[in-house]
Structure formats: structure tokens, C-alpha cells
Write an enzyme that holds these catalytic residues in place. Structure first.
Site, PDB file in Angstrom:
ATOM      1  N   CYS A  87       0.834  -1.201   0.000  1.00 31.39           N
ATOM      2  CA  CYS A  87       0.000   0.000   0.000  1.00 31.39           C
ATOM      3  C   CYS A  87       0.872   1.256   0.000  1.00 31.39           C
ATOM      4  CB  CYS A  87      -0.977  -0.048   1.165  1.00 31.39           C
ATOM      5  SG  CYS A  87      -2.337   1.151   1.032  1.00 31.39           S
ATOM      6  N   HIS A 196      -3.431  -5.637   1.100  1.00 39.41           N
ATOM      7  CA  HIS A 196      -2.694  -5.878   2.342  1.00 39.41           C
ATOM      8  C   HIS A 196      -2.609  -7.358   2.721  1.00 39.41           C
ATOM      9  CE1 HIS A 196      -2.317  -1.703   3.955  1.00 39.41           C
ATOM     10  NE2 HIS A 196      -3.279  -1.486   3.074  1.00 39.41           N
ATOM     11  N   GLU A 198      -0.645  -8.623   4.873  1.00 39.56           N
ATOM     12  CA  GLU A 198      -0.381  -8.750   6.311  1.00 39.56           C
ATOM     13  C   GLU A 198      -1.664  -8.754   7.134  1.00 39.56           C
ATOM     14  OE1 GLU A 198      -0.686  -4.287   5.970  1.00 39.56           O
ATOM     15  OE2 GLU A 198      -0.418  -6.037   4.707  1.00 39.56           O
TER      16      GLU A 198
END
Length: 225
Positions: A87, A196, A198
Site C-alpha cells: 500500500c 494488504h 499482512e
């Protein structure tokens, strides 16, 4: 001794804690890297996480690109160290010249926050070897400046060299050219993506654990080096 993976924090970074958690879940040791320190602390890979570095003043990632730590990241990447930008981290890597193109305001000028399907286009990178080409993964997307743009020549090079790593599936949420969600450097060691991974490392807290594959992949890459 576990693999040490650095996670950078800038003023305005939001997702460094989740990135460190993903590193830990993959079996590596997360190492905090402060934006003002020109020191990578002996890490073997680096994650530049999401957020709003320096408040996204000027352009997203434009100020972070000049942080002392980024000088070290650029040098290390030139030597082959794996680097992942997520991002805002993707924006920083583009601003730093580690990846081509730029991220601009989403089509429609709306901030997007949704779970997003991606197609894995390349497994020939340090961060995607655990996937299969054509696999579809579900990870969160949350960005206001996520529209990937580049010149026609750059797009042709990315496509021709197999450097489009992830593509949006089931509709393009932000108007990115060629439905591009993530790309890689020419040597496949540096990867940037807008969604994302994560935030998708545990089924309990994410839509899936599909994102863990990126962090497992880089462990394979480091151990094989």
C-alpha cells in the site's frame, strides 16, 4: 537462528505492527526499523508497510522516499535484498525508483476499504514462490491512492517480462491500468502491491490466511541464497 526481516516505521505508518506479526507467524524474527536511522540492523529482507507516511503530504510516499532508512533500503535492494512494499509502502518504492510507475487517486476519487480477490500472475519473485500461477487469493484492500499508472512502454515491459505479480479479479476497484495490483523489479527481488497481505494471515482475524504465502515465500528465498 531465525531469519531477521525488517519492518520500517515512518511518522503516519499504520500497519507496521500487523506486518511484524505476519513476519512472526511465518517463522521469522521481525526487526523494527526507524525512518530516521540509516541502519538496517543486519536484516535479510525488508517490509515497507502501509499507512500515511508523513501524512501523505505532497504525494503519497514522496517525503518518505527521502528518509535516511530508505537510502539504506535502496542500496540493499541493489545488492539483491528482498523488499516488499505494501500500500503506502508500494507508493514509497515507486517514489524511490525501486519500482516503475506511480500510484494515483482512485477512479471515482473514493477511499476503498473491502476484501479483494487477486490473481497471482507470477511466482518468479522472492515474495510469491509459495503460490501457483493463476491462484486466486482474498486479502483486504484499503486505499485512496491505489490506481496504478505507467507509460505504455513501461506497461509493455512489465507484461512482456512477466513482472505483473498480482492482478485484480472480478472487477477493477480503483481503475489501475491493466488491472495491476502488484508488480516486481526486473530481478524479482522487490515487490510492491496495493492490497494488504499482512491483514490476511489468520482466519480468525482476516478474510483468509492467503497473505501468509508472501512471508513464507521470502523465507524460502533468504534460506536459498
Amino acid at each position: 537462528m531465525s531469519t531477521r526481516i525488517g519492518v520500517v516505521t515512518f511518522p503516519g505508518t499504520l500497519d507496521d505492527v500487523d506486518a511484524a506479526r505476519a513476519v512472526r507467524l511465518a517463522g521469522a524474527e521481525p526487526v523494527a526499523l526507524w525512518h530516521g536511522d540509516a541502519d538496517l540492523r543486519g536484516v535479510e529482507a525488508v517490509v515497507v508497510p502501509g499507512g500515511f507516511s508523513y501524512g501523505d503530504y505532497l504525494r503519497a510516499g514522496a517525503i518518505a522516499r527521502f528518509a535516511p532508512v530508505m537510502g539504506e533500503v535502496v542500496t540493499a535492494a541493489a545488492g539483491g535484498m528482498p523488499v516488499l512494499g505494501i500500500c503506502n509502502g508500494f507508493q514509497v518504492l515507486c517514489e524511490a525508483g525501486l519500482l516503475p510507475g506511480a500510484l494515483t487517486r482512485n477512479a471515482g476519487l473514493h477511499f476503498l476499504c473491502r476484501d479483494q480477490w487477486l490473481t497471482v500472475e507470477s511466482t518468479a519473485t522472492a515474495w510469491t514462490s509459495r503460490f501457483e500461477v493463476g491462484a486466486e487469493i482474498l486479502v483486504p484492500l484499503k486505499s485512496g491512492e491505489g490506481r496504478y499508472v505507467a507509460s505504455e512502454q513501461t506497461l509493455a515491459e512489465l507484461e512482456g517480462e512477466g513482472r505483473v505479480v498480482f492482478r485484480y479479479t472480478g472487477g477493477n476497484p480503483n481503475g489501475s491500468l491493466h488491472d495491476i495490483a502488484g508488480i516486481a523489479s526486473a530481478n524479482g527481488r522487490v515487490v510492491g502491491l496495493m492490497p494488504h497481505p499482512e491483514h490476511a494471515t489468520e482466519v480468525l482475524t482476516g478474510p483468509t490466511d492467503d497473505g501468509l504465502g508472501l512471508f513464507l515465500s521470502v523465507l524460502d528465498s533468504v534460506l536459498a541464497a
